[in-house]
Design a protein around this motif. Structure first.
Motif, PDB file in Angstrom:
ATOM      1  N   ALA A 121       0.722  -1.332  -0.091  1.00  0.00           N
ATOM      2  CA  ALA A 121       0.107   0.066  -0.101  1.00  0.00           C
ATOM      3  C   ALA A 121       0.676   1.357   0.032  1.00  0.00           C
ATOM      4  O   ALA A 121       0.643   2.142  -0.771  1.00  0.00           O
ATOM      5  CB  ALA A 121      -1.186   0.016   1.169  1.00  0.00           C
ATOM      6  N   ARG A 122       1.912   1.326   0.700  1.00  0.00           N
ATOM      7  CA  ARG A 122       2.680   2.386   0.739  1.00  0.00           C
ATOM      8  C   ARG A 122       3.272   2.782  -0.409  1.00  0.00           C
ATOM      9  O   ARG A 122       3.269   4.030  -1.009  1.00  0.00           O
ATOM     10  CB  ARG A 122       3.819   2.323   2.057  1.00  0.00           C
ATOM     11  CG  ARG A 122       4.570   3.356   2.191  1.00  0.00           C
ATOM     12  CD  ARG A 122       5.682   3.320   3.205  1.00  0.00           C
ATOM     13  NE  ARG A 122       5.085   3.264   4.539  1.00  0.00           N
ATOM     14  CZ  ARG A 122       5.559   2.793   5.497  1.00  0.00           C
ATOM     15  NH1 ARG A 122       6.839   2.467   5.619  1.00  0.00           N
ATOM     16  NH2 ARG A 122       4.786   2.424   6.763  1.00  0.00           N
ATOM     17  N   HIS A 123       4.004   1.770  -1.208  1.00  0.00           N
ATOM     18  CA  HIS A 123       4.307   2.116  -2.654  1.00  0.00           C
ATOM     19  C   HIS A 123       3.231   2.520  -3.672  1.00  0.00           C
ATOM     20  O   HIS A 123       3.624   3.368  -4.057  1.00  0.00           O
ATOM     21  CB  HIS A 123       4.904   0.563  -2.997  1.00  0.00           C
ATOM     22  CG  HIS A 123       5.394   0.818  -4.445  1.00  0.00           C
ATOM     23  ND1 HIS A 123       6.864   1.506  -4.961  1.00  0.00           N
ATOM     24  CD2 HIS A 123       4.799   0.327  -5.660  1.00  0.00           C
ATOM     25  CE1 HIS A 123       6.751   1.358  -6.230  1.00  0.00           C
ATOM     26  NE2 HIS A 123       5.878   0.718  -6.429  1.00  0.00           N
ATOM     27  N   LEU A 124       2.152   1.862  -3.593  1.00  0.00           N
ATOM     28  CA  LEU A 124       0.951   2.316  -4.269  1.00  0.00           C
ATOM     29  C   LEU A 124       0.716   3.791  -4.165  1.00  0.00           C
ATOM     30  O   LEU A 124       0.612   4.568  -5.223  1.00  0.00           O
ATOM     31  CB  LEU A 124      -0.003   1.409  -4.016  1.00  0.00           C
ATOM     32  CG  LEU A 124      -0.038  -0.008  -4.451  1.00  0.00           C
ATOM     33  CD1 LEU A 124      -1.199  -1.063  -4.058  1.00  0.00           C
ATOM     34  CD2 LEU A 124       0.001  -0.333  -6.093  1.00  0.00           C
ATOM     35  N   ILE A 125       0.536   4.163  -2.702  1.00  0.00           N
ATOM     36  CA  ILE A 125      -0.016   5.590  -2.681  1.00  0.00           C
ATOM     37  C   ILE A 125       1.176   6.565  -3.208  1.00  0.00           C
ATOM     38  O   ILE A 125       0.857   7.520  -3.549  1.00  0.00           O
ATOM     39  CB  ILE A 125      -0.601   5.783  -1.396  1.00  0.00           C
ATOM     40  CG1 ILE A 125      -1.259   6.879  -1.338  1.00  0.00           C
ATOM     41  CG2 ILE A 125       0.578   6.002  -0.383  1.00  0.00           C
ATOM     42  CD1 ILE A 125      -2.468   7.317  -0.159  1.00  0.00           C
ATOM     43  N   ARG A 126       2.251   6.214  -3.068  1.00  0.00           N
ATOM     44  CA  ARG A 126       3.218   7.064  -3.197  1.00  0.00           C
ATOM     45  C   ARG A 126       3.848   7.157  -4.772  1.00  0.00           C
ATOM     46  O   ARG A 126       4.244   8.221  -5.154  1.00  0.00           O
ATOM     47  CB  ARG A 126       4.823   6.499  -2.503  1.00  0.00           C
ATOM     48  CG  ARG A 126       4.625   6.829  -1.152  1.00  0.00           C
ATOM     49  CD  ARG A 126       5.871   6.551  -0.362  1.00  0.00           C
ATOM     50  NE  ARG A 126       6.645   7.676  -0.377  1.00  0.00           N
ATOM     51  CZ  ARG A 126       8.163   7.447  -0.009  1.00  0.00           C
ATOM     52  NH1 ARG A 126       8.725   6.548   0.274  1.00  0.00           N
ATOM     53  NH2 ARG A 126       8.705   8.750  -0.234  1.00  0.00           N
ATOM     54  N   ARG A 127       3.039   6.515  -5.621  1.00  0.00           N
ATOM     55  CA  ARG A 127       3.201   6.533  -7.079  1.00  0.00           C
ATOM     56  C   ARG A 127       2.321   7.788  -7.639  1.00  0.00           C
ATOM     57  O   ARG A 127       2.427   8.090  -8.644  1.00  0.00           O
ATOM     58  CB  ARG A 127       2.700   5.259  -7.818  1.00  0.00           C
ATOM     59  CG  ARG A 127       3.621   4.273  -7.712  1.00  0.00           C
ATOM     60  CD  ARG A 127       3.454   2.842  -8.369  1.00  0.00           C
ATOM     61  NE  ARG A 127       2.140   2.680  -8.906  1.00  0.00           N
ATOM     62  CZ  ARG A 127       1.665   1.644  -9.417  1.00  0.00           C
ATOM     63  NH1 ARG A 127       2.324   0.616  -9.450  1.00  0.00           N
ATOM     64  NH2 ARG A 127       0.520   1.546  -9.752  1.00  0.00           N
ATOM     65  N   ILE A 128       1.456   8.146  -6.624  1.00  0.00           N
ATOM     66  CA  ILE A 128       0.384   9.037  -7.017  1.00  0.00           C
ATOM     67  C   ILE A 128       0.957  10.512  -6.383  1.00  0.00           C
ATOM     68  O   ILE A 128       1.223  10.450  -5.013  1.00  0.00           O
ATOM     69  CB  ILE A 128      -1.167   8.785  -6.582  1.00  0.00           C
ATOM     70  CG1 ILE A 128      -1.532   7.552  -7.039  1.00  0.00           C
ATOM     71  CG2 ILE A 128      -1.954   9.946  -6.867  1.00  0.00           C
ATOM     72  CD1 ILE A 128      -2.918   7.237  -6.420  1.00  0.00           C
ATOM     73  N   ASP A 129       1.143  11.455  -7.187  1.00  0.00           N
ATOM     74  CA  ASP A 129       1.656  12.747  -6.611  1.00  0.00           C
ATOM     75  C   ASP A 129       0.486  13.251  -5.535  1.00  0.00           C
ATOM     76  O   ASP A 129      -0.760  13.064  -5.966  1.00  0.00           O
ATOM     77  CB  ASP A 129       1.603  13.762  -7.588  1.00  0.00           C
ATOM     78  CG  ASP A 129       1.954  15.131  -7.260  1.00  0.00           C
ATOM     79  OD1 ASP A 129       3.126  15.350  -7.057  1.00  0.00           O
ATOM     80  OD2 ASP A 129       1.039  15.991  -7.360  1.00  0.00           O
TER      81      ASP A 129
END
Length: 81
Positions: free
Chosen positions: A58-66
């Motif tokens: 989840a942390r990686h996923l949300i950090r892909r979005i500005d």
């Protein structure tokens, strides 16, 4: 003094991609026993990724979005409904 209004444009991610990612992050937080809304708001306000669990990536996923793009998408959705 400059009286021109600055414009802001979001990245290449579609609204559906942002929604799907946010739902995945929400589900991962919920599975780990966190209050997903509080955790996501904490992340949005601070941009501190530790508000988001690493469970299910989840942390990686949300950090892909500005973060600005995510907030703009949320406000746009909220005001359109």
């Amino acid at each position: 003094m400059n009286d021109k209004t600055m414009t802001f444009s979001i990245g290449d991610q579609t609204e559906q991609q942002i929604r799907d990612t946010l739902l995945q992050v929400y589900d991962a937080l919920k599975e780990k026993g966190y209050n997903p809304i509080n955790q996501i708001v904490g992340y949005l306000l601070s941009e501190d990724p530790t508000y988001i669990t690493t469970h299910n990536n989840a942390r990686h996923l949300i950090r892909r979005i500005d973060r600005d793009t995510l907030m703009q998408s949320l406000i746009k959705y909220y005001l359109s409904n």
